[in-house]
Design a protein around this motif. Sequence first.
Motif, PDB file in Angstrom:
ATOM      1  N   VAL A 107       0.824  -1.196   0.000  1.00 18.57           N
ATOM      2  CA  VAL A 107       0.000   0.000   0.000  1.00 18.57           C
ATOM      3  C   VAL A 107       0.867   1.258   0.000  1.00 18.57           C
ATOM      4  N   GLU A 108       1.889   1.312   0.870  1.00 20.57           N
ATOM      5  CA  GLU A 108       2.761   2.485   0.928  1.00 20.57           C
ATOM      6  C   GLU A 108       3.489   2.694  -0.385  1.00 20.57           C
ATOM      7  N   ALA A 109       4.001   1.608  -0.969  1.00 20.23           N
ATOM      8  CA  ALA A 109       4.731   1.717  -2.234  1.00 20.23           C
ATOM      9  C   ALA A 109       3.808   2.226  -3.337  1.00 20.23           C
ATOM     10  N   HIS A 110       2.569   1.741  -3.358  1.00 22.27           N
ATOM     11  CA  HIS A 110       1.633   2.166  -4.394  1.00 22.27           C
ATOM     12  C   HIS A 110       1.190   3.603  -4.181  1.00 22.27           C
ATOM     13  N   LEU A 111       0.990   3.998  -2.913  1.00 22.01           N
ATOM     14  CA  LEU A 111       0.666   5.383  -2.619  1.00 22.01           C
ATOM     15  C   LEU A 111       1.766   6.316  -3.127  1.00 22.01           C
ATOM     16  N   GLN A 112       2.998   5.940  -2.878  1.00 22.75           N
ATOM     17  CA  GLN A 112       4.124   6.753  -3.332  1.00 22.75           C
ATOM     18  C   GLN A 112       4.131   6.874  -4.849  1.00 22.75           C
ATOM     19  N   GLU A 113       3.934   5.758  -5.524  1.00 28.04           N
ATOM     20  CA  GLU A 113       3.934   5.753  -6.989  1.00 28.04           C
ATOM     21  C   GLU A 113       2.816   6.636  -7.558  1.00 28.04           C
ATOM     22  N   LEU A 114       1.605   6.490  -6.996  1.00 25.62           N
ATOM     23  CA  LEU A 114       0.467   7.259  -7.496  1.00 25.62           C
ATOM     24  C   LEU A 114       0.631   8.749  -7.225  1.00 25.62           C
ATOM     25  N   LEU A 115       1.074   9.086  -6.015  1.00 19.27           N
ATOM     26  CA  LEU A 115       1.218  10.492  -5.661  1.00 19.27           C
ATOM     27  C   LEU A 115       2.309  11.163  -6.493  1.00 19.27           C
ATOM     28  N   ALA A 116       3.398  10.434  -6.758  1.00 24.48           N
ATOM     29  CA  ALA A 116       4.465  10.985  -7.595  1.00 24.48           C
ATOM     30  C   ALA A 116       3.975  11.209  -9.026  1.00 24.48           C
ATOM     31  N   ILE A 119       1.418  14.427  -8.914  1.00 17.19           N
ATOM     32  CA  ILE A 119       1.867  15.324  -7.851  1.00 17.19           C
ATOM     33  C   ILE A 119       1.061  16.620  -7.815  1.00 17.19           C
ATOM     34  N   THR A 120       0.452  17.023  -8.938  1.00 21.24           N
ATOM     35  CA  THR A 120      -0.308  18.275  -8.968  1.00 21.24           C
ATOM     36  C   THR A 120      -1.598  18.176  -8.166  1.00 21.24           C
ATOM     37  N   THR A 121      -1.945  16.968  -7.707  1.00 22.69           N
ATOM     38  CA  THR A 121      -3.121  16.868  -6.833  1.00 22.69           C
ATOM     39  C   THR A 121      -2.871  17.529  -5.482  1.00 22.69           C
ATOM     40  N   LEU A 122      -1.608  17.760  -5.126  1.00 17.35           N
ATOM     41  CA  LEU A 122      -1.280  18.461  -3.886  1.00 17.35           C
ATOM     42  C   LEU A 122      -1.347  19.967  -4.068  1.00 17.35           C
ATOM     43  N   GLY A 123      -1.407  20.416  -5.317  1.00 22.07           N
ATOM     44  CA  GLY A 123      -1.490  21.847  -5.590  1.00 22.07           C
ATOM     45  C   GLY A 123      -1.154  22.141  -7.032  1.00 22.07           C
ATOM     46  N   ASP A 124      -1.795  23.141  -7.586  1.00 24.16           N
ATOM     47  CA  ASP A 124      -1.496  23.545  -8.961  1.00 24.16           C
ATOM     48  C   ASP A 124      -0.058  24.039  -9.057  1.00 24.16           C
ATOM     49  N   GLY A 125       0.605  23.647 -10.100  1.00 31.82           N
ATOM     50  CA  GLY A 125       1.971  24.105 -10.328  1.00 31.82           C
ATOM     51  C   GLY A 125       3.041  23.294  -9.633  1.00 31.82           C
ATOM     52  N   TRP A 126       2.642  22.241  -8.882  1.00 37.10           N
ATOM     53  CA  TRP A 126       3.637  21.397  -8.238  1.00 37.10           C
ATOM     54  C   TRP A 126       4.324  20.515  -9.277  1.00 37.10           C
ATOM     55  N   SER A 127       5.598  20.201  -9.051  1.00 37.77           N
ATOM     56  CA  SER A 127       6.349  19.363 -10.003  1.00 37.77           C
ATOM     57  C   SER A 127       7.247  18.388  -9.248  1.00 37.77           C
ATOM     58  N   VAL A 140      14.276   9.751   0.752  1.00 39.20           N
ATOM     59  CA  VAL A 140      13.031  10.479   0.970  1.00 39.20           C
ATOM     60  C   VAL A 140      12.010   9.974  -0.043  1.00 39.20           C
ATOM     61  N   ASP A 141      10.799   9.695   0.408  1.00 33.72           N
ATOM     62  CA  ASP A 141       9.796   9.110  -0.480  1.00 33.72           C
ATOM     63  C   ASP A 141       9.617   9.926  -1.754  1.00 33.72           C
ATOM     64  N   ILE A 142       9.318  11.193  -1.608  1.00 36.35           N
ATOM     65  CA  ILE A 142       9.119  12.069  -2.764  1.00 36.35           C
ATOM     66  C   ILE A 142       9.760  13.423  -2.478  1.00 36.35           C
ATOM     67  N   LEU A 143      10.535  13.919  -3.429  1.00 30.84           N
ATOM     68  CA  LEU A 143      11.054  15.287  -3.362  1.00 30.84           C
ATOM     69  C   LEU A 143      10.455  16.033  -4.548  1.00 30.84           C
ATOM     70  N   CYS A 144       9.858  17.194  -4.286  1.00 29.08           N
ATOM     71  CA  CYS A 144       9.174  17.927  -5.343  1.00 29.08           C
ATOM     72  C   CYS A 144       9.293  19.425  -5.098  1.00 29.08           C
ATOM     73  N   ARG A 145       8.698  20.215  -5.989  1.00 29.50           N
ATOM     74  CA  ARG A 145       8.647  21.671  -5.825  1.00 29.50           C
ATOM     75  C   ARG A 145       7.191  22.115  -5.884  1.00 29.50           C
ATOM     76  N   ASP A 146       6.858  23.099  -5.045  1.00 29.53           N
ATOM     77  CA  ASP A 146       5.495  23.623  -5.074  1.00 29.53           C
ATOM     78  C   ASP A 146       5.374  24.718  -6.130  1.00 29.53           C
ATOM     79  N   HIS A 221      -8.742   7.164 -13.818  1.00 27.13           N
ATOM     80  CA  HIS A 221     -10.060   6.957 -14.395  1.00 27.13           C
ATOM     81  C   HIS A 221     -10.996   8.133 -14.086  1.00 27.13           C
ATOM     82  N   GLU A 222     -10.908   8.665 -12.844  1.00 28.38           N
ATOM     83  CA  GLU A 222     -11.869   9.675 -12.427  1.00 28.38           C
ATOM     84  C   GLU A 222     -11.291  11.077 -12.411  1.00 28.38           C
ATOM     85  N   GLY A 223      -9.947  11.191 -12.324  1.00 28.02           N
ATOM     86  CA  GLY A 223      -9.312  12.499 -12.345  1.00 28.02           C
ATOM     87  C   GLY A 223      -9.391  13.263 -11.043  1.00 28.02           C
ATOM     88  N   THR A 224      -9.646  12.595  -9.899  1.00 28.19           N
ATOM     89  CA  THR A 224      -9.698  13.272  -8.597  1.00 28.19           C
ATOM     90  C   THR A 224      -8.864  12.522  -7.580  1.00 28.19           C
TER      91      THR A 224
END
Length: 226
Positions: A107-116, A119-127, A140-146, A221-224
Amino acid sequence: MRLVIARCSVDYAGKLTAHLPMAPRLILIKADGSVSVHADDRAYKPLNWMNPPCSLREESHEENGAIARWTVTHGKSGERLILTIEEILHDASHELGLDPGLQKDGVEAHLQELLAEHITTLGDGWSLIRREFPTAIGPVDILCRDADMATVAIEIKRRGEIDGVEQLTRYLELLNRDPHLAPVRGVFAAQEIKPQARVLATDRGIDCVTLDYDSLRGIEHEGTLF
C-alpha cells in the motif's frame, strides 16, 4: 555489533554535562562507531549516546571498585562519554552484515507511486523532482517543488505515527544543509494520521495530508484525488 551488559556509571563531558550513577545497563557499540547506553525501559531511546565519528578507548581502572574505564571521544567536537565499569555481566559481538533497509508494504509503495505520478493533486503548479531521493540516512519518499518553486520533502505512510514525523524531521535537517535545495519544508502524508503525530508535525512546521487510497487508485479513471 557489540552488546555489553555492565554495571557502570556514565558521565558526558562537553557543552553540557550529565551523570548516570552506577547501575546495570546495556551498552551498544555499532559498526559505524556509535556508542549508546540503555536502561531496561524507554523503548528504543538511549539514556546517553555518542554519534559517529567517534573513537572508543578501553583502559583498566582499578579505583573505588571499578575494573575499567571506557572513553568515547567525538572526532569533531572532542566531547566525551566516559563509562566507569564496575562489573561486566555479558560481552558479545555479532556480525549483522549489510542491512537491506526498510521495505515498504504494498500500500505504501503504491501510494508513493500514485502520488508521484499525480503530484499536482497536492497543488497547482507542483512538479516532481524525484521519488526515493537519496540521503545519507535513507531515501526520501518524494522530493518535489510547489508552485513557488520551493522544495518539498514528502514522507508517505499507511498509518502516520510519531516515528514517521521523527523520520521526516531527520530528512529535513539533512536536506536543508544542501544550498541547492534549501529551504526545504515537509509534508507528512498517510491514510490515517494519529492525533499525537499531527500535533508534533504541526509544532515542527510540517504539513499533514490524509490520503484516500481508493480515490488515488482511481485518479487515472476519475481524475480526482480525494
